[in-house]
Motif scaffolding. Structure first.
Motif, short mmCIF file in Angstrom:
data_model
loop_
_atom_site.label_atom_id
_atom_site.label_comp_id
_atom_site.label_asym_id
_atom_site.label_seq_id
_atom_site.Cartn_x
_atom_site.Cartn_y
_atom_site.Cartn_z
N GLN A 132 -26.75 19.97 17.86
CA GLN A 132 -27.62 19.27 17.00
C GLN A 132 -28.81 19.28 17.78
OE1 GLN A 132 -27.15 16.36 14.16
NE2 GLN A 132 -24.82 16.67 13.78
N LEU A 133 -28.76 18.84 18.92
CA LEU A 133 -30.26 18.89 19.69
C LEU A 133 -30.72 19.85 19.86
CD1 LEU A 133 -31.95 16.90 21.50
CD2 LEU A 133 -30.32 17.67 23.64
N SER A 134 -30.24 21.26 19.91
CA SER A 134 -30.75 22.34 20.05
C SER A 134 -31.45 22.64 18.99
CB SER A 134 -29.75 23.39 20.13
OG SER A 134 -30.18 24.85 20.03
N VAL A 135 -31.17 22.21 17.52
CA VAL A 135 -31.84 22.61 16.33
C VAL A 135 -33.11 21.62 16.13
CG1 VAL A 135 -31.73 22.38 13.80
CG2 VAL A 135 -29.92 23.37 15.14
N LEU A 136 -33.00 20.49 16.74
CA LEU A 136 -34.07 19.32 16.67
C LEU A 136 -35.03 19.84 17.58
CD1 LEU A 136 -32.41 16.07 16.49
CD2 LEU A 136 -33.26 17.37 14.62
N ALA A 137 -34.81 20.40 18.58
CA ALA A 137 -35.65 20.63 19.79
C ALA A 137 -36.45 22.10 19.22
CB ALA A 137 -34.89 20.91 20.99
N GLU A 138 -35.95 22.87 18.72
CA GLU A 138 -36.59 24.18 18.38
C GLU A 138 -37.48 23.90 17.26
OE1 GLU A 138 -34.49 27.65 17.38
OE2 GLU A 138 -33.72 28.05 19.24
N SER A 139 -37.15 23.01 16.42
CA SER A 139 -38.06 22.58 15.33
C SER A 139 -39.14 22.00 15.72
CB SER A 139 -37.26 21.78 14.60
OG SER A 139 -37.36 20.41 14.90
N MET A 140 -39.33 21.55 17.13
CA MET A 140 -40.44 20.89 17.62
C MET A 140 -41.22 21.86 18.82
SD MET A 140 -39.31 16.78 18.27
CE MET A 140 -41.09 16.40 18.15
N ILE A 172 -29.52 22.65 27.78
CA ILE A 172 -28.54 21.80 27.25
C ILE A 172 -27.31 21.97 28.07
CG2 ILE A 172 -27.19 20.99 25.43
CD1 ILE A 172 -29.43 21.75 23.46
N VAL A 173 -26.57 21.06 28.70
CA VAL A 173 -25.38 21.25 29.46
C VAL A 173 -24.28 20.62 28.86
CG1 VAL A 173 -24.09 20.88 31.58
CG2 VAL A 173 -26.68 21.04 31.63
N GLY A 174 -23.47 21.47 28.05
CA GLY A 174 -22.55 21.09 26.98
C GLY A 174 -23.09 21.35 25.48
N TYR A 175 -22.39 22.43 24.86
CA TYR A 175 -23.19 22.61 23.58
C TYR A 175 -22.39 22.33 22.37
CZ TYR A 175 -26.61 25.46 20.72
OH TYR A 175 -27.19 25.94 19.96
N GLY A 176 -21.72 21.40 22.43
CA GLY A 176 -20.72 20.78 21.51
C GLY A 176 -21.48 20.27 20.13
N HIS A 177 -21.10 19.25 19.59
CA HIS A 177 -21.59 18.78 18.35
C HIS A 177 -22.91 17.92 18.55
CE1 HIS A 177 -17.92 19.39 16.43
NE2 HIS A 177 -17.19 18.81 17.21
N ILE A 178 -22.89 17.17 19.75
CA ILE A 178 -24.28 16.68 20.04
C ILE A 178 -25.26 17.66 20.52
CG2 ILE A 178 -25.54 15.16 21.44
CD1 ILE A 178 -22.92 13.38 21.54
N VAL A 197 -27.30 10.38 18.71
CA VAL A 197 -27.29 10.68 20.08
C VAL A 197 -28.40 11.64 20.33
CG1 VAL A 197 -26.17 11.52 22.11
CG2 VAL A 197 -25.23 10.04 20.79
N ALA A 198 -28.52 12.83 19.47
CA ALA A 198 -29.42 13.92 19.37
C ALA A 198 -30.80 13.34 19.25
CB ALA A 198 -29.02 14.74 18.40
N GLU A 199 -30.81 12.51 18.28
CA GLU A 199 -32.29 11.73 18.11
C GLU A 199 -32.84 10.87 19.21
OE1 GLU A 199 -32.63 9.79 14.30
OE2 GLU A 199 -32.24 11.58 13.10
N LEU A 200 -31.91 10.24 19.77
CA LEU A 200 -32.47 9.29 21.02
C LEU A 200 -32.77 10.39 22.10
CD1 LEU A 200 -32.52 6.69 22.64
CD2 LEU A 200 -30.12 7.16 23.32
N VAL A 201 -32.23 11.32 22.42
CA VAL A 201 -32.31 12.28 23.17
C VAL A 201 -33.90 12.90 22.89
CG1 VAL A 201 -32.00 14.58 24.60
CG2 VAL A 201 -30.12 12.77 24.23
N TYR A 245 -28.64 26.82 26.92
CA TYR A 245 -27.41 26.07 27.14
C TYR A 245 -26.36 26.93 28.09
CZ TYR A 245 -25.26 28.82 23.16
OH TYR A 245 -24.88 29.72 22.63
N TYR A 246 -25.61 25.73 28.58
CA TYR A 246 -24.59 26.13 29.31
C TYR A 246 -23.43 25.39 29.06
CZ TYR A 246 -21.40 26.30 33.41
OH TYR A 246 -20.24 26.40 34.09
N ASP A 247 -22.29 26.25 29.00
CA ASP A 247 -21.13 25.69 28.50
C ASP A 247 -20.01 26.63 29.18
OD1 ASP A 247 -18.63 24.78 26.73
OD2 ASP A 247 -20.36 23.70 25.69
N VAL A 248 -18.88 25.74 29.47
CA VAL A 248 -17.56 26.52 30.19
C VAL A 248 -16.97 27.56 29.20
CG1 VAL A 248 -17.17 24.75 31.82
CG2 VAL A 248 -16.05 24.88 29.51
N VAL A 249 -17.40 27.64 28.07
CA VAL A 249 -16.80 28.45 26.81
C VAL A 249 -17.83 29.01 26.46
CG1 VAL A 249 -14.55 27.55 26.63
CG2 VAL A 249 -16.24 26.86 25.19
#
Length: 471
Positions: free
Chosen positions: A215-223, A206-212, A162-166, A229-233
């Motif tokens: 991972q997306l966060s790391v990929l995006a920073e590398s580019m 990123i809205v929802g900083y769970g498993h996806i 999913v992260a790669e698709l995004v 990000y926003y999360d309820v916790v």
């Protein structure tokens, strides 16, 4: 109805010392013939005795139904247990599903099959459901729990896909690749650079900083992107990402907003008119979470007005039950308006649809199902108390493992332990979750006659939901 795909492998042989009991048809509970399980379990240590093979309480064979083209890794795992495995490449309509589910002990599905209370009510032998995907909103989890049916899913295995698709969609939206490709397919050469951007230096929200999301966060920073990000916790950031305290603040600073939240009442239309108004002019919205998270009419209005520069959707409020020309207005009334918008990428819920992800999901959920069926382990269940006991070893003769699902009310364990009073309880654990409780116990020094008596006594307890005995 779709034809089943043949599955090779022998059916498990009936245990010679299985006990056969009759059950009153007026009692609404799993019959003794519903309980089964046979598996050589792995050693917990190379220094322990060989593991004991647990045998079924009754000679009835385990029947598993797999729908929606479940990956071969799962079929192999289930087939190796000797189960009767029937596989379909597609989902079934409700009438077909009800007919099929009446006879099975476990069912594997993906996102298209709906296991409602109406369907599950017909599943008299069902003890386990495997959702070979992240989501479980296609299953009535509460009904399943109240009727002793454990539900398992795969919350982690497709995160990378999913992260790669995004990431791909972020680049495609920034460069208007969908529109340029469509124009070329229509013989139009349109070389433009206006409103086409590099993603380096842009901000991804990123809205929802769970498993996806993480991972997306790391990929995006590398580019070269900046990540908020926003999360309820409160969650620890990876890399240089930082958590934003409110959703509106994230929307106001992000060039790209991507959604990775579960389907809950709180997330219904999480992004609607007011939230889109808070986004930057020309920003992009990506939804690969759940279809009801975005108010698509509000999105269409924002695209038409030029408020947003583009969008990518992989999920929708209503999705076709099978492949084909079914993404039409009768499914969602706004579809004709949506498909006319510029720089909009529409994909058919393929976030986790890679060979790698489906293989990993097959292993994860297939293994969880066999461990529950063969050992009683509910680790990873989404609607059940999570409980497990260590395997019995081969030198532990005359043992029975009691799996007792019951209403979570006072006095049940006292009643059960009075039944066990004349036997040695070597291990016993109990856990509750809401209205449902689950007890596992290994009882020593029992004979076949003792097992029959224990079953009959446990079956007649007032708050019993379901029982399985493995020995």
């Amino acid at each position: 109805m779709s034809s089943p795909v043949p599955v090779s492998g022998a059916v498990a042989e009936s245990s010679s010392n299985a006990v056969t009991l009759s059950t009153s048809p007026t009692i609404s509970a799993h019959s003794p013939g519903s309980y089964f399980g046979s598996m050589n379990r792995r050693l917990t240590s190379s220094f322990t005795a060989p593991p004991k093979t647990l045998k079924p309480f009754n000679t009835e064979d385990m029947k598993v139904l797999l729908l929606e083209n479940i990956n071969k890794t799962a079929i192999d795992i289930l087939n190796q247990q000797g189960y009767q495995v029937e596989v379909y490449k597609t989902s079934l309509d409700e009438e077909e599903l009800i007919e099929k589910i009446r006879d099975v002990h476990a069912i594997g599905i993906r996102s298209k099959t709906k296991l409602t209370a109406k369907v599950l009510r017909e599943a008299k032998n069902l003890v386990a459901i495997g959702c070979f995907c992240i989501g479980t909103n296609q299953v009535d989890l509460e009904y399943a729990a109240r009727h002793g049916i454990a539900v398992f899913n795969s919350p982690f295995s497709n995160s990378r896909s999913v992260a790669e698709l995004v990431i791909g969609e972020i680049i495609a939206l920034a460069r208007q690749l969908g529109d340029r490709s469509m124009e070329m397919h229509q013989n139009t050469w349109n070389k433009v650079s206006a409103k086409c951007w590099e993603i380096r230096g842009k901000t991804l929200g990123i809205v929802g900083y769970g498993h996806i999301g993480s991972q997306l966060s790391v990929l995006a920073e590398s580019m070269g992107m900046s990540v908020v990000y926003y999360d309820v916790v409160p969650l620890m950031a990876l890399g240089t990402a930082r958590q934003i305290s409110t959703l509106n603040e994230l929307l106001s600073v992000s060039d790209f907003v991507t959604l990775h939240v579960p389907q809950l009442p709180e997330t219904h239309n999480l992004i609607s008119g007011p939230q889109i108004a808070a986004m930057k002019e020309g920003a992009y919205l990506i939804n690969a979470s759940r279809g009801n998270v975005v108010d698509i009419r509000a999105l269409v209005n924002a695209l038409s007005s030029g408020k947003l520069g583009g969008a990518a959707l992989d999920v929708y409020p209503n999705e076709p039950a099978k492949n084909g020309p079914h993404f039409v207005e009768t499914l969602n009334s706004w579809i004709p308006e949506l498909v006319k918008q510029k720089n909009v990428i529409l994909t058919p819920h393929i976030g986790g649809s890679t060979e790698e992800a489906q293989s990993a999901i097959g292993v994860e959920v297939g293994t969880a199902l066999t461990k529950y069926i063969n050992e009683g382990s509910t680790i990873g269940a989404v609607n059940f108390p999570e409980l497990s006991l260590r395997p019995l070893s081969a030198d532990e003769e005359g043992h029975v493992r009691v799996l007792y699902i019951h209403s979570n009310v006072p006095g049940v364990l006292r009643t059960v332990n009075e039944i066990f009073a004349d036997h040695n309880i070597e291990k016993q654990y109990s856990e509750s979750r809401g209205e449902v409780a689950y007890m596992m116990a290994d009882i020593a020094d029992v004979t076949t006659s003792d097992i029959k008596t224990l079953y009959e006594q446990l079956y007649n307890t007032p708050f019993r939901i379901a029982i399985r005995l493995l020995y």
